[in-house]
Design a protein around this motif. Sequence first.
Motif, PDB file in Angstrom:
ATOM      1  N   GLU A 101      57.704  52.864  53.593  1.00  7.30           N
ATOM      2  CA  GLU A 101      58.965  52.853  54.334  1.00  7.30           C
ATOM      3  C   GLU A 101      59.687  54.164  54.065  1.00  7.30           C
ATOM      4  N   HIS A 102      60.364  54.658  55.061  1.00  7.10           N
ATOM      5  CA  HIS A 102      61.152  55.875  54.888  1.00  7.10           C
ATOM      6  C   HIS A 102      62.455  55.502  54.195  1.00  7.10           C
ATOM      7  N   MET A 103      62.979  56.408  53.402  1.00  3.80           N
ATOM      8  CA  MET A 103      64.154  56.095  52.594  1.00  3.80           C
ATOM      9  C   MET A 103      65.365  55.675  53.414  1.00  3.80           C
ATOM     10  N   TYR A 104      65.465  56.164  54.641  1.00  4.88           N
ATOM     11  CA  TYR A 104      66.672  55.899  55.427  1.00  4.88           C
ATOM     12  C   TYR A 104      66.351  55.073  56.674  1.00  4.88           C
ATOM     13  N   ASP A 105      65.350  54.197  56.554  1.00  5.01           N
ATOM     14  CA  ASP A 105      64.903  53.371  57.675  1.00  5.01           C
ATOM     15  C   ASP A 105      64.402  52.043  57.109  1.00  5.01           C
ATOM     16  N   ASP A 106      64.770  50.930  57.735  1.00  7.18           N
ATOM     17  CA  ASP A 106      64.380  49.610  57.235  1.00  7.18           C
ATOM     18  C   ASP A 106      62.946  49.210  57.548  1.00  7.18           C
ATOM     19  N   ASN A 107      62.263  49.916  58.413  1.00 11.70           N
ATOM     20  CA  ASN A 107      60.910  49.513  58.807  1.00 11.70           C
ATOM     21  C   ASN A 107      59.892  49.788  57.709  1.00 11.70           C
ATOM     22  N   GLN A 108      59.031  48.798  57.486  1.00  8.18           N
ATOM     23  CA  GLN A 108      57.971  48.912  56.491  1.00  8.18           C
ATOM     24  C   GLN A 108      56.662  48.529  57.176  1.00  8.18           C
ATOM     25  N   HIS A 109      55.583  49.270  56.894  1.00  5.10           N
ATOM     26  CA  HIS A 109      54.293  48.927  57.479  1.00  5.10           C
ATOM     27  C   HIS A 109      53.156  49.294  56.523  1.00  5.10           C
ATOM     28  N   LYS A 110      52.005  48.654  56.731  1.00  6.55           N
ATOM     29  CA  LYS A 110      50.862  48.875  55.849  1.00  6.55           C
ATOM     30  C   LYS A 110      50.211  50.220  56.144  1.00  6.55           C
ATOM     31  N   ALA A 111      49.959  50.992  55.078  1.00  4.56           N
ATOM     32  CA  ALA A 111      49.346  52.304  55.224  1.00  4.56           C
ATOM     33  C   ALA A 111      47.977  52.381  54.552  1.00  4.56           C
ATOM     34  N   ILE A 112      47.782  51.643  53.457  1.00  2.42           N
ATOM     35  CA  ILE A 112      46.526  51.685  52.705  1.00  2.42           C
ATOM     36  C   ILE A 112      46.184  50.265  52.262  1.00  2.42           C
ATOM     37  N   SER A 113      44.910  49.937  52.269  1.00  6.03           N
ATOM     38  CA  SER A 113      44.476  48.644  51.738  1.00  6.03           C
ATOM     39  C   SER A 113      43.109  48.806  51.082  1.00  6.03           C
ATOM     40  N   GLY A 114      42.848  47.938  50.117  1.00  8.35           N
ATOM     41  CA  GLY A 114      41.562  47.973  49.430  1.00  8.35           C
ATOM     42  C   GLY A 114      41.431  46.804  48.486  1.00  8.35           C
ATOM     43  N   SER A 115      40.231  46.635  47.955  1.00 12.83           N
ATOM     44  CA  SER A 115      40.029  45.546  46.996  1.00 12.83           C
ATOM     45  C   SER A 115      39.400  46.085  45.719  1.00 12.83           C
ATOM     46  N   PHE A 116      39.696  45.392  44.638  1.00  9.09           N
ATOM     47  CA  PHE A 116      39.253  45.785  43.298  1.00  9.09           C
ATOM     48  C   PHE A 116      38.699  44.553  42.600  1.00  9.09           C
ATOM     49  N   THR A 117      37.551  44.715  41.941  1.00  7.25           N
ATOM     50  CA  THR A 117      36.921  43.598  41.240  1.00  7.25           C
ATOM     51  C   THR A 117      36.973  43.862  39.740  1.00  7.25           C
ATOM     52  N   PHE A 118      37.331  42.814  39.006  1.00  9.37           N
ATOM     53  CA  PHE A 118      37.447  42.869  37.548  1.00  9.37           C
ATOM     54  C   PHE A 118      36.537  41.826  36.931  1.00  9.37           C
ATOM     55  N   VAL A 119      36.058  42.120  35.725  1.00 10.01           N
ATOM     56  CA  VAL A 119      35.281  41.153  34.954  1.00 10.01           C
ATOM     57  C   VAL A 119      36.041  40.868  33.669  1.00 10.01           C
ATOM     58  N   ALA A 120      36.132  39.579  33.322  1.00  4.05           N
ATOM     59  CA  ALA A 120      36.775  39.161  32.072  1.00  4.05           C
ATOM     60  C   ALA A 120      35.801  39.373  30.918  1.00  4.05           C
ATOM     61  N   LEU A 121      36.329  39.827  29.787  1.00 10.61           N
ATOM     62  CA  LEU A 121      35.498  40.105  28.614  1.00 10.61           C
ATOM     63  C   LEU A 121      35.924  39.264  27.422  1.00 10.61           C
ATOM     64  N   ASP A 122      34.919  38.875  26.614  1.00 10.81           N
ATOM     65  CA  ASP A 122      35.220  38.158  25.379  1.00 10.81           C
ATOM     66  C   ASP A 122      35.431  39.167  24.250  1.00 10.81           C
ATOM     67  N   GLU A 123      35.554  38.666  23.027  1.00  8.24           N
ATOM     68  CA  GLU A 123      35.823  39.549  21.883  1.00  8.24           C
ATOM     69  C   GLU A 123      34.673  40.506  21.578  1.00  8.24           C
ATOM     70  N   ASN A 124      33.470  40.222  22.117  1.00 13.54           N
ATOM     71  CA  ASN A 124      32.312  41.127  21.944  1.00 13.54           C
ATOM     72  C   ASN A 124      32.098  42.028  23.162  1.00 13.54           C
ATOM     73  N   ARG A 125      33.108  42.051  24.042  1.00 16.47           N
ATOM     74  CA  ARG A 125      33.070  42.841  25.270  1.00 16.47           C
ATOM     75  C   ARG A 125      31.939  42.437  26.195  1.00 16.47           C
ATOM     76  N   LYS A 126      31.624  41.138  26.188  1.00 17.49           N
ATOM     77  CA  LYS A 126      30.619  40.562  27.094  1.00 17.49           C
ATOM     78  C   LYS A 126      31.358  39.728  28.141  1.00 17.49           C
ATOM     79  N   PRO A 127      30.807  39.633  29.368  1.00 19.08           N
ATOM     80  CA  PRO A 127      31.463  38.812  30.397  1.00 19.08           C
ATOM     81  C   PRO A 127      31.706  37.385  29.934  1.00 19.08           C
ATOM     82  N   THR A 128      32.866  36.859  30.280  1.00 20.67           N
ATOM     83  CA  THR A 128      33.253  35.512  29.895  1.00 20.67           C
ATOM     84  C   THR A 128      33.927  34.833  31.099  1.00 20.67           C
ATOM     85  N   PRO A 129      33.884  33.528  31.186  1.00 21.25           N
ATOM     86  CA  PRO A 129      34.538  32.861  32.324  1.00 21.25           C
ATOM     87  C   PRO A 129      36.022  33.219  32.418  1.00 21.25           C
ATOM     88  N   VAL A 130      36.481  33.419  33.667  1.00 21.72           N
ATOM     89  CA  VAL A 130      37.885  33.779  33.862  1.00 21.72           C
ATOM     90  C   VAL A 130      38.820  32.595  33.628  1.00 21.72           C
TER      91      VAL A 130
END
Length: 132
Positions: A101-130
């Motif tokens: 959004e521009h500082m002096y205008d109320d209009n807001q619109h989407k400019a960028i989109s994407g997805s990110f994947t994460f893995v949960a880790l246990d105390e040994n830095r191995k994948p663990t259920p989320v």
Amino acid sequence: MSQEALISKRIEYAVTRVTKTVFPGRTNHHNTLFGGEALAWMDEAAFIAATRFCRKPLVTVCSDRVDFKESIPAGTILELVARVAHVGRTSIKVQVDIFVEHMYDDNQHKAISGSFTFVALDENRKPTPVLG
């Protein structure tokens, strides 16, 4: 509470909104937001949402299909909205949208989109259920 109800409740709780301002020090030679800066902000917002969902140590394992629909000029306000899109056994996918959004205008619109994947880790830095 059923597993499905728990997941739905956690997804709703995890929605994360971050607001930023694009100052000249964050821009490229076109005076628009540097793409690497946008990616870093998106990864951070996604990390917060994923952490709020599962409250476990996480690492980013993938950024997928980041669409820069338009350049973002200096002097604008951005709102990053991160939402959990998919929950796997040990992974969480988060969708992040950047609205401009521009500082002096109320209009807001989407400019960028994407997805990110994460893995949960246990105390040994191995994948663990989320969940659990």
